[in-house]
Structure formats: structure tokens, C-alpha cells
Design a protein around this motif. Sequence first.
Motif, PDB file in Angstrom:
ATOM      1  N   LYS A 167     -50.846 -19.693 -66.696  1.00 46.97           N
ATOM      2  CA  LYS A 167     -49.922 -18.681 -67.191  1.00 46.97           C
ATOM      3  C   LYS A 167     -49.157 -19.222 -68.394  1.00 46.97           C
ATOM      4  O   LYS A 167     -49.152 -20.428 -68.656  1.00 46.97           O
ATOM      5  N   ASN A 174     -54.952 -12.715 -63.640  1.00 44.92           N
ATOM      6  CA  ASN A 174     -53.786 -13.082 -64.449  1.00 44.92           C
ATOM      7  C   ASN A 174     -54.144 -13.913 -65.676  1.00 44.92           C
ATOM      8  O   ASN A 174     -53.311 -14.100 -66.573  1.00 44.92           O
ATOM      9  N   VAL A 188     -53.367 -13.928 -70.544  1.00 46.44           N
ATOM     10  CA  VAL A 188     -53.106 -15.200 -71.235  1.00 46.44           C
ATOM     11  C   VAL A 188     -54.022 -15.334 -72.452  1.00 46.44           C
ATOM     12  O   VAL A 188     -53.576 -15.675 -73.558  1.00 46.44           O
TER      13      VAL A 188
END
Length: 315
Positions: free
Chosen positions: A79, A142, A146
Motif C-alpha cells: 500500500k 488493493n 497502488v
Amino acid sequence: MADVFIYNRGLKRGGLKDLRKKAKLIWVDISNPSVNDLEVLRKRFKLHKLTIEDCFKEKSRIKAEEFMTYDFLVLRGIKHVKKRLKVYDLNFIIGKNYIISVHKGPVESFEKLKEKTEKLNDLVKKGPDFLLHNLIDTEVDNIFPVIEKIDEKVDKIEDKLFKVYDPGNINKLFTLKRQILAIRRHMSGQRDIVGMLAKRNFPFISAKAEAYFRDIYDHMIRINEMIENTREVLSNALEINLTITSNRLNEIMKVLTVIATIMMPLTLITGLYGMNFKNMPELFWDYGYFFTLGLMIVIGLVMLFYFYKKGWLKG
């Protein structure tokens, strides 16, 4: 201090001592585990000492291992934190009726799942492999934003390359390239592990769950394709920046060369009449200074016109 979350026939927070032997399914999530926490886990779930060592170490090798009573996975989460890339370990232990997740610091996606009681109950009914799928799938998804964020930064820098010359662009591009290479290094190994979960018969991954892990594997392939595309764009941007810098340097050198070339005959004239010989008739001419100055201006203009006609002054 370790933060321990235990799912055991309902949601609640408590210590490891609250674990019951007869439970349909247990999810133990530990952030910042202590040596004592991991030792309790080892005794309660009969884990191998090497598994405990890997859970305690940082940056363990990404891998999947089979043991007699459980499977052990070491994966990575990624992240952005304050414009910097953060890579963190995700350790999973999955057995017949339990799943243990160990990591340094809280994981945002895990915390959100803990708050969704209904969804968690539904996953638990399906089995620990489906809960494992959800935890891994969310972390893999996720990674997309990024990479997209890095893409956006590269696009902005590319747009600026042709508008305003900024020496800082090279540092920004190299920083982004290091980030994308770091993601590539971790994700290439993770893709292989997820592929093993999707295609190989692990004892605690059911045939029904394998199809869902294949979906994660597809996401991993997309991620790797995005990484390669971004890496190629970054390489092109670096080449463009190098070309622009080289062209700019050539333009500067061209201007300096023209100036130096024009100054050469002018320097010759001033040097000639700067000699200290007495027998130089022009030195006693009333209009000698003005004539010499005019001659130097004419020579400079003629040379400029010549360079222009030759196209040497054009960008």
C-alpha cells in the motif's frame, strides 16, 4: 503490544486464553505478535517451530508449505503510505477448523472484515479456505490502486517533459521505477503461490474453493501485466527525459559555439591592435577606433547571417 482478535462462534475480542478446544471454526488474527503469543499458538495448534520462526521474522521468503495438520503461507501486502510504498508480510496458517493470520501492525482490509459480522459469519459457514480466499483476495485487489497511482504520476511527468524542463523529473522517474520494480519482485513470487493454491490439491483447500483461488490468480496475472506496462512506460519516459536533456545540452553547446566562433576574428583584431609596436600607422589615424569597431560589428553580423543561411541557428 500485540492486538489479538479471535473469532470463535461469534465475534469478540479477547486473549489467546479464550480459545476453546471444541469450536466449529476459529480465526485468530494477531498484529505485532510477541514471543509469548506465538508460543501459545504453537502449543494450542501444535505448530512447527519453523512456522513460528517465519511468523516472527520480517521479510520472510514468499512461500507455501504443507505440514501434517496445516498449510502455511507467506504472502505480501502493498500500500501507499504518505507517498511512499509500504510492503508488509502476511502469514497465514490454515488447518481443518481454524485459520491464523499473523502480521506486523494492523491490516486495514482485515479490520473492515471484522466489523462486517454478517459477511464473516457467511464465510465461516463455507469453511476456513473461503475465509482465507477473502483475506488474500482483498489484499490482492488493493494492489491495483497502488499501480494505478504510479501510472498517474508517470503520465503527469510525461506531460510536463515536453512543456517545462525540470531537472527533478529524473529523480521522480527513478523513484517510481524503484517502486514498480519492488512491486514486481514481490508479486512475481506471490503469483506462483496463488497459482499453486488454484491448481494443486492442498489438504485444507477444498475443490470448491480452488475455483475462487483461480480468480485471484487471474487478478495476479492482470497485476503483473500492469506492472510490465508501467515499467515499459517508465523506461520510455526516462529515455525521453534523457533525449530532451541531451537536446537541451546540444542547443546550449550550439549557442556557445556560435558565440565563440564569432568572437574568434574579433579577438584576433583586438589582439592585433593591442600589440605594443611603435610602427603601426593605424594607431595614429583619427578614425581608426571607429573603423575597427565598425569592422568588428560587420564581421559579426556577416557571420551571423552566414550561420543563419546554413541553418545552424535553427532549433
